[in-house]
Scaffold this motif. Sequence first.
Motif, PDB file in Angstrom:
ATOM      1  N   MET A  35       0.987  -1.142   0.018  1.00 15.13           N
ATOM      2  CA  MET A  35      -0.008  -0.196  -0.045  1.00 15.13           C
ATOM      3  C   MET A  35       0.856   1.146   0.010  1.00 15.13           C
ATOM      4  O   MET A  35       1.884   1.120   0.260  1.00 15.13           O
ATOM      5  CB  MET A  35      -0.864   0.002   0.946  1.00 15.13           C
ATOM      6  CG  MET A  35      -1.917  -1.305   1.235  1.00 15.13           C
ATOM      7  SD  MET A  35      -2.967  -1.138  -0.141  1.00 15.13           S
ATOM      8  CE  MET A  35      -4.066   0.337  -0.035  1.00 15.13           C
ATOM      9  N   PHE A  36       0.117   2.263  -0.410  1.00 14.86           N
ATOM     10  CA  PHE A  36       0.985   3.571  -0.312  1.00 14.86           C
ATOM     11  C   PHE A  36       0.077   4.665   0.016  1.00 14.86           C
ATOM     12  O   PHE A  36      -1.081   4.554   0.029  1.00 14.86           O
ATOM     13  CB  PHE A  36       1.445   4.013  -1.971  1.00 14.86           C
ATOM     14  CG  PHE A  36       0.502   4.206  -2.939  1.00 14.86           C
ATOM     15  CD1 PHE A  36       0.369   5.696  -3.049  1.00 14.86           C
ATOM     16  CD2 PHE A  36      -0.186   3.258  -3.549  1.00 14.86           C
ATOM     17  CE1 PHE A  36      -0.764   6.138  -4.009  1.00 14.86           C
ATOM     18  CE2 PHE A  36      -1.220   3.737  -4.525  1.00 14.86           C
ATOM     19  CZ  PHE A  36      -1.621   4.942  -4.777  1.00 14.86           C
ATOM     20  N   THR A  37       0.813   5.899   0.472  1.00 12.94           N
ATOM     21  CA  THR A  37      -0.147   7.041   0.749  1.00 12.94           C
ATOM     22  C   THR A  37       0.172   7.871  -0.456  1.00 12.94           C
ATOM     23  O   THR A  37       1.309   8.480  -0.866  1.00 12.94           O
ATOM     24  CB  THR A  37       0.493   7.533   2.110  1.00 12.94           C
ATOM     25  OG1 THR A  37       0.371   6.423   3.106  1.00 12.94           O
ATOM     26  CG2 THR A  37      -0.219   8.689   2.460  1.00 12.94           C
ATOM     27  N   SER A  38      -0.941   8.077  -0.778  1.00 11.99           N
ATOM     28  CA  SER A  38      -0.974   9.278  -1.938  1.00 11.99           C
ATOM     29  C   SER A  38      -0.547  10.670  -1.399  1.00 11.99           C
ATOM     30  O   SER A  38      -0.998  10.892  -0.065  1.00 11.99           O
ATOM     31  CB  SER A  38      -2.272   9.171  -2.726  1.00 11.99           C
ATOM     32  OG  SER A  38      -3.507   9.887  -1.751  1.00 11.99           O
ATOM     33  N   ARG A  39      -0.190  11.354  -2.226  1.00 13.25           N
ATOM     34  CA  ARG A  39       0.266  12.850  -1.947  1.00 13.25           C
ATOM     35  C   ARG A  39      -0.135  13.628  -3.138  1.00 13.25           C
ATOM     36  O   ARG A  39       0.260  13.553  -4.281  1.00 13.25           O
ATOM     37  CB  ARG A  39       1.831  13.004  -1.266  1.00 13.25           C
ATOM     38  CG  ARG A  39       2.587  13.917  -2.112  1.00 13.25           C
ATOM     39  CD  ARG A  39       4.079  13.587  -1.371  1.00 13.25           C
ATOM     40  NE  ARG A  39       4.935  14.696  -1.970  1.00 13.25           N
ATOM     41  CZ  ARG A  39       6.246  14.647  -1.571  1.00 13.25           C
ATOM     42  NH1 ARG A  39       6.596  13.893  -0.730  1.00 13.25           N
ATOM     43  NH2 ARG A  39       6.832  15.940  -2.136  1.00 13.25           N
ATOM     44  N   ALA A  40      -0.772  14.777  -3.152  1.00 14.57           N
ATOM     45  CA  ALA A  40      -0.882  15.633  -3.899  1.00 14.57           C
ATOM     46  C   ALA A  40       0.025  16.319  -4.725  1.00 14.57           C
ATOM     47  O   ALA A  40       1.009  16.866  -3.938  1.00 14.57           O
ATOM     48  CB  ALA A  40      -2.267  16.840  -3.504  1.00 14.57           C
ATOM     49  N   ILE A  41       0.105  16.360  -5.867  1.00 11.96           N
ATOM     50  CA  ILE A  41       1.114  17.247  -6.542  1.00 11.96           C
ATOM     51  C   ILE A  41       0.554  18.771  -7.201  1.00 11.96           C
ATOM     52  O   ILE A  41       1.497  19.257  -7.587  1.00 11.96           O
ATOM     53  CB  ILE A  41       1.944  16.297  -7.743  1.00 11.96           C
ATOM     54  CG1 ILE A  41       0.648  16.314  -8.859  1.00 11.96           C
ATOM     55  CG2 ILE A  41       2.269  15.205  -7.340  1.00 11.96           C
ATOM     56  CD1 ILE A  41       1.281  15.844 -10.163  1.00 11.96           C
ATOM     57  N   GLY A  42      -0.663  18.834  -6.753  1.00 14.50           N
ATOM     58  CA  GLY A  42      -1.216  20.026  -7.165  1.00 14.50           C
ATOM     59  C   GLY A  42      -2.908  19.740  -7.041  1.00 14.50           C
ATOM     60  O   GLY A  42      -3.312  18.656  -6.647  1.00 14.50           O
ATOM     61  N   PHE A  43      -3.454  21.053  -7.566  1.00 18.14           N
ATOM     62  CA  PHE A  43      -4.804  20.799  -7.388  1.00 18.14           C
ATOM     63  C   PHE A  43      -5.498  21.686  -8.553  1.00 18.14           C
ATOM     64  O   PHE A  43      -5.034  22.434  -9.274  1.00 18.14           O
ATOM     65  CB  PHE A  43      -5.398  22.026  -6.151  1.00 18.14           C
ATOM     66  CG  PHE A  43      -4.825  21.350  -5.095  1.00 18.14           C
ATOM     67  CD1 PHE A  43      -5.488  20.307  -4.277  1.00 18.14           C
ATOM     68  CD2 PHE A  43      -3.653  21.504  -4.493  1.00 18.14           C
ATOM     69  CE1 PHE A  43      -5.090  19.756  -2.864  1.00 18.14           C
ATOM     70  CE2 PHE A  43      -3.151  21.067  -3.250  1.00 18.14           C
ATOM     71  CZ  PHE A  43      -3.675  20.073  -2.442  1.00 18.14           C
ATOM     72  N   VAL A  44      -6.798  21.079  -8.697  1.00 18.65           N
ATOM     73  CA  VAL A  44      -7.400  21.584 -10.050  1.00 18.65           C
ATOM     74  C   VAL A  44      -8.310  22.866  -9.663  1.00 18.65           C
ATOM     75  O   VAL A  44      -8.851  23.187  -8.663  1.00 18.65           O
ATOM     76  CB  VAL A  44      -8.431  20.478 -10.528  1.00 18.65           C
ATOM     77  CG1 VAL A  44      -9.184  20.879 -11.771  1.00 18.65           C
ATOM     78  CG2 VAL A  44      -7.685  19.181 -10.780  1.00 18.65           C
ATOM     79  N   SER A  45      -8.243  23.765 -10.759  1.00 15.59           N
ATOM     80  CA  SER A  45      -9.122  25.124 -10.852  1.00 15.59           C
ATOM     81  C   SER A  45     -10.162  24.746 -11.825  1.00 15.59           C
ATOM     82  O   SER A  45      -9.557  24.638 -13.168  1.00 15.59           O
ATOM     83  CB  SER A  45      -8.393  26.123 -11.082  1.00 15.59           C
ATOM     84  OG  SER A  45      -9.218  27.318 -11.009  1.00 15.59           O
TER      85      SER A  45
END
Length: 149
Positions: A1-11
């Motif tokens: 398993m892995f923990t996700s991490r945001a690389i950015g966000f959507v506008s």
Amino acid sequence: MFTSRAIGFVSSPYKDTGQVPKGLGAKHEADGVLKILPEFEAGLTDIEGFSHLFVIWEFDRARGFELLGTPPSDNRAHGVFATRSPRRPNPIALTIVELLRREGCELHVRGVDMLDGTAILDIKPLLSSIPSERLRRGWLAEAEARRKG
């Protein structure tokens, strides 16, 4: 398993799930911006050469999952893995967008179907050698035929 991490966000122009086009004939033509966090900007090097991108993102507002569900494009139940339902065992999603331009950490795209503020998990260029005549659309083609017939 892995923990996700945001690389950015959507506008995105979509603030509510009811605003996102769904079902047969739904067109995803809305413009949006993929705002990549500054620490990941180097990862965007040379992305401008691609016309389309896969965007992997998180259904961060979906709760729980259903293995069978009736999508808006059909009146029959289908397995979650044969649909684009947000109610999945792992709340991840995949969208193909057209890359319009890059401005630093921002990728201006067309074809967003995610809500404003959605976390982006990854981006990959669209590369496919599968000719369109070999692609199958499964139950969706059958539902379209029933609707027309």
